[in-house]
Design an enzyme around this catalytic site. Structure first.
Site, PDB file in Angstrom:
ATOM      1  N   ASP A 133       0.667  -1.706  -0.095  1.00  0.00           N
ATOM      2  CA  ASP A 133       0.114  -0.073   0.135  1.00  0.00           C
ATOM      3  C   ASP A 133       1.030   1.110  -0.338  1.00  0.00           C
ATOM      4  OD1 ASP A 133      -2.243  -1.608   0.427  1.00  0.00           O
ATOM      5  OD2 ASP A 133      -2.743  -1.469   2.039  1.00  0.00           O
ATOM      6  N   ASP A 164      -6.691  -1.351  -4.829  1.00  0.00           N
ATOM      7  CA  ASP A 164      -8.133  -1.167  -3.808  1.00  0.00           C
ATOM      8  C   ASP A 164      -8.784   0.345  -5.347  1.00  0.00           C
ATOM      9  OD1 ASP A 164      -6.733  -2.330  -2.246  1.00  0.00           O
ATOM     10  OD2 ASP A 164      -5.312  -0.792  -1.381  1.00  0.00           O
TER      11      ASP A 164
END
Length: 156
Positions: A121, A137
């Site tokens: 991330d 995402d």
């Protein structure tokens, strides 16, 4: 152009677009892993966005962190389901494009789990407190949004 050629063009554009989005996701994740030390951030678009190298072994918001195998299994199941619904609902544009994006996002995060054992991330919104996320995402979220729009429009 006859109907079969139109379908072929539609599927070709979808596959090509998905591969491009997947490539961008994987390139950005690789860039972040190589150039930003784990757990640190670099300003990207101050004061809006920074890049942070975070190894996430859980799901959104690091939910069930340390259980990457669970999400690997769930992603594999999701790939089968998304593919099935994509094939059986190919005439519903909202569902088709939404599922295509969800499939792309799922593959992006699954590749991370299989190769690295975690999902990278990196996108951190600086303008308000929001969990760090990645492009895959974003694809998943946009896919859900498109499906919801199709449902609200009453399209089946």
């Amino acid at each position: 152009m006859d109907y079969s050629k139109q379908k072929l063009v539609k599927y070709g554009i979808t596959l090509g677009g998905s591969l491009i989005l997947l490539g961008i996701d994987q390139l950005l994740k690789g860039f972040v892993r190589q150039s930003i030390p784990l757990g640190t951030s670099r300003s990207f678009l101050p004061p809006i966005l920074s890049l942070t190298n975070l190894a996430n072994t859980g799901a959104a918001w690091s939910f069930l962190s340390g259980h990457s195998w669970v999400f690997t299994l769930l992603a594999a199941i999701a790939l089968v389901l998304f593919s099935y619904f994509l094939i059986t609902n190919r005439n519903n544009a909202w569902l088709f494009w939404g599922l295509s994006l969800m499939l792309t996002g799922t593959v992006g995060n699954l590749l991370d789990r299989l190769v690295n054992g975690f999902v990278t991330d990196m996108l951190k919104l600086e303008i308000f407190n929001f969990p760090i996320f990645n492009l895959a995402d974003c694809y998943l979220t946009l896919g859900v949004l498109l499906i919801m729009i199709g449902i609200l429009r009453g399209e089946e």
